[in-house]
Write a protein that holds these residues in place. Structure first.
Motif, PDB file in Angstrom:
ATOM      1  N   ASN A  85      27.858 115.807  -0.433  1.00  0.00           N
ATOM      2  CA  ASN A  85      27.488 114.410  -0.250  1.00  0.00           C
ATOM      3  C   ASN A  85      26.125 114.289   0.433  1.00  0.00           C
ATOM      4  O   ASN A  85      26.051 113.990   1.622  1.00  0.00           O
ATOM      5  N   GLY A 145      24.033 111.982   0.248  1.00  0.00           N
ATOM      6  CA  GLY A 145      23.816 110.617   0.725  1.00  0.00           C
ATOM      7  C   GLY A 145      24.256 110.436   2.168  1.00  0.00           C
ATOM      8  O   GLY A 145      23.575 109.808   2.965  1.00  0.00           O
ATOM      9  N   ARG A 146      25.408 111.010   2.498  1.00  0.00           N
ATOM     10  CA  ARG A 146      25.881 110.944   3.882  1.00  0.00           C
ATOM     11  C   ARG A 146      24.978 111.750   4.807  1.00  0.00           C
ATOM     12  O   ARG A 146      24.715 111.341   5.939  1.00  0.00           O
ATOM     13  N   LEU A 183      21.952 109.702   5.492  1.00  0.00           N
ATOM     14  CA  LEU A 183      22.302 108.663   6.464  1.00  0.00           C
ATOM     15  C   LEU A 183      22.323 109.239   7.877  1.00  0.00           C
ATOM     16  O   LEU A 183      21.753 108.655   8.811  1.00  0.00           O
ATOM     17  N   ASN A 216      19.021 108.189  -0.278  1.00  0.00           N
ATOM     18  CA  ASN A 216      19.260 107.055   0.614  1.00  0.00           C
ATOM     19  C   ASN A 216      20.276 106.094  -0.010  1.00  0.00           C
ATOM     20  O   ASN A 216      19.961 104.971  -0.358  1.00  0.00           O
ATOM     21  N   ARG A 217      21.508 106.552  -0.122  1.00  0.00           N
ATOM     22  CA  ARG A 217      22.532 105.770  -0.809  1.00  0.00           C
ATOM     23  C   ARG A 217      23.302 104.833   0.111  1.00  0.00           C
ATOM     24  O   ARG A 217      23.726 103.778  -0.305  1.00  0.00           O
ATOM     25  N   TYR A 218      23.522 105.222   1.341  1.00  0.00           N
ATOM     26  CA  TYR A 218      24.293 104.395   2.283  1.00  0.00           C
ATOM     27  C   TYR A 218      23.304 103.529   3.052  1.00  0.00           C
ATOM     28  O   TYR A 218      22.979 103.792   4.201  1.00  0.00           O
ATOM     29  N   SER A 219      22.825 102.495   2.382  1.00  0.00           N
ATOM     30  CA  SER A 219      21.751 101.677   2.929  1.00  0.00           C
ATOM     31  C   SER A 219      21.655 100.396   2.130  1.00  0.00           C
ATOM     32  O   SER A 219      22.271 100.264   1.074  1.00  0.00           O
ATOM     33  N   PHE A 265      24.765 101.141  -1.250  1.00  0.00           N
ATOM     34  CA  PHE A 265      26.018 101.882  -1.105  1.00  0.00           C
ATOM     35  C   PHE A 265      26.521 102.417  -2.439  1.00  0.00           C
ATOM     36  O   PHE A 265      27.693 102.321  -2.767  1.00  0.00           O
ATOM     37  N   THR A 266      25.605 102.986  -3.213  1.00  0.00           N
ATOM     38  CA  THR A 266      25.970 103.543  -4.507  1.00  0.00           C
ATOM     39  C   THR A 266      26.801 104.802  -4.334  1.00  0.00           C
ATOM     40  O   THR A 266      26.735 105.468  -3.301  1.00  0.00           O
ATOM     41  N   LYS A 267      27.544 105.121  -5.342  1.00  0.00           N
ATOM     42  CA  LYS A 267      28.381 106.319  -5.292  1.00  0.00           C
ATOM     43  C   LYS A 267      27.527 107.566  -5.455  1.00  0.00           C
ATOM     44  O   LYS A 267      26.504 107.553  -6.114  1.00  0.00           O
ATOM     45  N   GLU A 268      28.018 108.639  -4.861  1.00  0.00           N
ATOM     46  CA  GLU A 268      27.377 109.937  -5.012  1.00  0.00           C
ATOM     47  C   GLU A 268      27.607 110.444  -6.419  1.00  0.00           C
ATOM     48  O   GLU A 268      28.694 110.251  -6.974  1.00  0.00           O
TER      49      GLU A 268
END
Length: 137
Positions: A4, A6-7, A10, A123-126, A131-134
């Motif tokens: 992950n 993205g995490r 973050l 930068n997905r959790y933003s 908040f797109t999926k991985e």
């Protein structure tokens, strides 16, 4: 391969965002004292006091803005560039008054911003990433 990224991005974005936010938040209420201190520090440098005063009055607001943007993940690449520009100005000033320990710290901050910029695709959790999926590996 990391499961992950993205995490992980973050977790890398939040600490520097909090640091910049905290710098600004602490300095804004005591702006006059902060600015006066900076003018005093640079009194023997080649930078005119009026320029130091202007920069030191703007710096806390720029730090605060950079921090908020990074914490939210909003305009993240812009925030990283802004952070690098802030660090360049601070490195220049710290070099002029021979505060080499500060220069080292500011270079680390600059490298951190550059890495965040480089890996912004994660930068997905933003707010930027919505908040797109991985992706599945």
């Amino acid at each position: 391969m990391q499961k992950n990224p993205g995490r992980t991005y973050l977790l890398a974005r939040l600490p520097i965002g909090m640091s910049m936010f905290g710098h600004g938040l602490d300095r804004i209420p005591k702006l006059q004292a902060f600015s006066s201190h900076m003018v005093g520090q640079f009194s023997k440098s080649m930078i005119p006091a009026s320029l130091v005063s202007l920069f030191s009055s703007a710096l806390p607001f720029l730090e605060f803005l950079t921090g908020i943007l990074l914490l939210l993940g909003l305009f993240t690449r812009f925030a990283c560039v802004l952070g690098i520009l802030i660090m360049l100005a601070l490195i220049f000033g710290s070099s002029l008054i021979e505060q080499w320990e500060n220069v080292f710290t500011q270079v680390i901050y600059g490298a951190y911003f550059a890495l965040l910029y480089s890996f912004a695709v994660y930068n997905r959790y933003s707010i930027d990433g919505r908040f797109t999926k991985e992706p599945q590996h």
